[in-house]
Design an enzyme around this catalytic site. Sequence first.
Site, PDB file in Angstrom:
ATOM      1  N   PRO A   9       0.794  -1.222   0.000  1.00  0.00           N
ATOM      2  CA  PRO A   9       0.000   0.000   0.000  1.00  0.00           C
ATOM      3  C   PRO A   9       0.832   1.280   0.000  1.00  0.00           C
ATOM      4  CG  PRO A   9      -0.124  -1.104   2.135  1.00  0.00           C
ATOM      5  CD  PRO A   9       0.518  -2.060   1.176  1.00  0.00           C
ATOM      6  N   ASN A  10       0.339   2.227  -0.785  1.00  0.00           N
ATOM      7  CA  ASN A  10       0.868   3.592  -0.867  1.00  0.00           C
ATOM      8  C   ASN A  10       2.200   3.715  -1.603  1.00  0.00           C
ATOM      9  OD1 ASN A  10      -1.306   4.864   0.624  1.00  0.00           O
ATOM     10  ND2 ASN A  10      -0.499   3.779   2.403  1.00  0.00           N
ATOM     11  N   ASN A  73       8.150  -5.302  -0.758  1.00  0.00           N
ATOM     12  CA  ASN A  73       8.040  -4.173   0.159  1.00  0.00           C
ATOM     13  C   ASN A  73       6.566  -4.123   0.554  1.00  0.00           C
ATOM     14  OD1 ASN A  73       7.781  -1.802   1.533  1.00  0.00           O
ATOM     15  ND2 ASN A  73       8.969  -0.571   0.079  1.00  0.00           N
TER      16      ASN A  73
HETATM   17  C1  DQA Z   1       8.036   1.400   3.864  1.00  0.00           C
HETATM   18  C2  DQA Z   1       8.100   1.665   5.370  1.00  0.00           C
HETATM   19  C3  DQA Z   1       6.756   1.398   6.016  1.00  0.00           C
HETATM   20  O1  DQA Z   1       6.830   1.639   7.424  1.00  0.00           O
HETATM   21  C4  DQA Z   1       5.706   2.312   5.437  1.00  0.00           C
HETATM   22  O2  DQA Z   1       4.443   2.035   5.996  1.00  0.00           O
HETATM   23  C5  DQA Z   1       5.650   2.254   3.950  1.00  0.00           C
HETATM   24  C6  DQA Z   1       6.910   2.173   3.195  1.00  0.00           C
HETATM   25  C7  DQA Z   1       9.350   1.793   3.151  1.00  0.00           C
HETATM   26  O3  DQA Z   1       9.491   1.410   1.997  1.00  0.00           O
HETATM   27  O4  DQA Z   1      10.180   2.506   3.721  1.00  0.00           O
HETATM   28  O5  DQA Z   1       4.599   2.352   3.343  1.00  0.00           O
HETATM   29  O6  DQA Z   1       7.851   0.011   3.664  1.00  0.00           O
END
Ligand code: DQA
Length: 143
Positions: A9-10, A73
């Site tokens: 996500p994101n 990831n």
């Molecule tokens: C992340 C780190 C995570 O804590 C965060 O919620 C993310 C990205 C990173 O790539 O640094 O969405 O996985």
Amino acid sequence: MKILVINGPNLNMLGIREPGIYGDQSFAALCDFIKAAVAEVGATCELYQSNHEGCLVDKIQEAYGKFDGIVINPGAYTHTSVAILDALSAVHIPTVEVHISNVMEREAFRHHSFVSLVAKKTYMGLGFEGYRKAVRYLALGEE
Ligand code: DQA
């Protein structure tokens, strides 16, 4: 070697989300970077991104018998998802965990990773380069 690269996500919001933490390059740029890293080692890959935990679990299950390695990831699900951990344990495909930021230097709730329990290796805080290292670890055994 066939590598499945999963982003949670994101991560599709790279370039827009918190550039001070994740940089100003887009998700499309990350995909191009990963494809180049995979080509460099003579492997092939499929890239997958989802904001939905169940879709990530489905994708990991579907990888069974089809892929030789997984780079993942899991975004925020890193810190919460027993379901993703269980899926990775079930398919038993060598897995490398990647985080763009150094989660150990951030809020305490980011310090625990369920995925680390099954991952052979974790790269964090290296930006896009972590994905390249993950691919090279799987394909060449390079640390
Ligand atoms: C992340 C780190 C995570 O804590 C965060 O919620 C993310 C990205 C990173 O790539 O640094 O969405 O996985």
